[in-house]
Design an enzyme around this catalytic site. Sequence first.
Site, short mmCIF file in Angstrom:
data_model
loop_
_atom_site.label_atom_id
_atom_site.label_comp_id
_atom_site.label_asym_id
_atom_site.label_seq_id
_atom_site.Cartn_x
_atom_site.Cartn_y
_atom_site.Cartn_z
N ASP A 8 0.86 -1.19 0.00
CA ASP A 8 0.00 0.00 0.00
C ASP A 8 0.90 1.24 0.00
OD1 ASP A 8 -2.51 1.49 0.21
OD2 ASP A 8 -1.90 1.96 2.25
N SER A 9 0.31 2.36 -0.36
CA SER A 9 1.07 3.61 -0.33
C SER A 9 1.50 3.94 1.11
CB SER A 9 0.22 4.75 -0.88
OG SER A 9 -0.96 4.88 -0.09
N TYR A 40 -0.71 8.76 -2.18
CA TYR A 40 -0.68 8.66 -3.64
C TYR A 40 -1.91 9.35 -4.25
CZ TYR A 40 2.84 4.83 -3.89
OH TYR A 40 3.98 4.06 -3.84
N GLY A 41 -2.95 9.55 -3.42
CA GLY A 41 -4.29 9.92 -3.89
C GLY A 41 -4.39 11.04 -4.90
N CYS A 71 -4.18 -1.22 -2.26
CA CYS A 71 -4.36 0.22 -2.36
C CYS A 71 -5.24 0.46 -3.57
CB CYS A 71 -3.00 0.89 -2.56
SG CYS A 71 -3.08 2.65 -2.88
N ASN A 72 -6.37 1.12 -3.36
CA ASN A 72 -7.29 1.36 -4.48
C ASN A 72 -6.67 2.28 -5.52
OD1 ASN A 72 -10.27 0.32 -3.75
ND2 ASN A 72 -9.14 0.82 -1.90
N GLU A 156 -3.76 9.48 8.34
CA GLU A 156 -2.29 9.32 8.42
C GLU A 156 -1.71 10.17 9.56
OE1 GLU A 156 0.29 7.92 5.89
OE2 GLU A 156 -1.28 6.52 5.32
N CYS A 190 -11.17 3.01 -0.36
CA CYS A 190 -9.80 3.37 0.00
C CYS A 190 -9.50 2.57 1.26
CB CYS A 190 -9.68 4.86 0.27
SG CYS A 190 -8.10 5.32 1.00
N THR A 191 -8.35 1.92 1.27
CA THR A 191 -8.06 0.99 2.37
C THR A 191 -7.77 1.72 3.69
OG1 THR A 191 -5.77 0.84 1.59
CG2 THR A 191 -7.30 -0.88 0.88
N HIS A 192 -7.66 3.04 3.64
CA HIS A 192 -7.52 3.81 4.88
C HIS A 192 -8.87 4.02 5.58
CE1 HIS A 192 -3.57 4.87 3.38
NE2 HIS A 192 -3.32 5.56 4.47
N1 DGL Z 1 -4.93 3.50 0.81
C1 DGL Z 1 -4.96 4.08 -0.50
C2 DGL Z 1 -6.17 3.59 -1.26
O1 DGL Z 1 -6.73 2.54 -0.95
C3 DGL Z 1 -4.92 5.58 -0.62
C4 DGL Z 1 -4.02 6.33 0.22
C5 DGL Z 1 -3.25 7.36 -0.58
O2 DGL Z 1 -3.81 8.36 -1.02
O3 DGL Z 1 -2.06 7.11 -0.73
O4 DGL Z 1 -6.58 4.24 -2.20
#
Ligand code: DGL
Length: 272
Positions: A8-9, A40-41, A71-72, A156, A190-192
């Site tokens: 994941d990011s 990464y978003g 990570c989506n 985060e 989003c996995t967060h």
């Molecule tokens: N956890 C990431 C996802 O599922 C996004 C987090 C990020 O923006 O890096 O999209």
Amino acid sequence: MGPIGVFDSGYGGLTVLKEIINELPGYDYIYLGDNARAPYGNRGFDTIHAYTLECVQKLFDMGCPLVIVACNTASAKALRTIQQKDLPRIAPDNRVLGVIRPTSEMVGTLTQTGEVGILATNGTVSSESYPLEIHKFFPHVKTYQLACPMWVPLIENNEHESEGADYFVKEYLDKILSVASDIDTLVLGCTHYPLLMKKIRQFLPGGINVVSQGKIVAHSLKDYLKRHPEMETRLSKQQQQQFYTTDDPAIFDKMAEIFFGKMVSSKKMLTK
Ligand code: DGL
């Protein structure tokens, strides 16, 4: 034989890894969080592809024959290119799987109204991956997407349970419901976002099913391994878990516990 890589990011993929280990406890796992370059978003396609490919390659170099991009944003922006263009060149026998397809295969079975909301990062939303994938499996389902760019930074920075977070949780929920009042299924794409579950439920009207991906991805991986014995036999099974971060391991370990539910001890992974 080697471990299953989970990437994941940042920390979000730990919410997925936790469920995968619950479902498939016998295997070895290596988690890699690209914390130094997260989030990464809001990044562009080329950047997300380059970062994701580099991390996937690192996991291959550590012996993982199978990598889950948990990570989506990376699944939306980089996975197809990695599967179709990079993999045949760098490791034709290895496999890389994402999180959007298993989630999309599932959501149509959950909705009664036929209307599904998707909350995700800017990158995931602009890729249109969710509407495209969901319509492949459920052509009659209507999808509504909304980017929630403030949620990952809140999480985060460990502010997801603070009073300040209420404003941004309510803002995005109100926004999607104002254009899609008939949705009965809301995908946390989003996995967060599962870290915000408590607040999301607090501000969402009852009767809306909130879908987080961990269990869905874990079931789908179990099914994949049943259907692919040639991959299953390449996976090592000593119940070992290793954690790597591209940033400071001490910071990672502190935050990781919140996402993973257990203490971890990570090591540093250098990137370009
Ligand atoms: N956890 C990431 C996802 O599922 C996004 C987090 C990020 O923006 O890096 O999209």
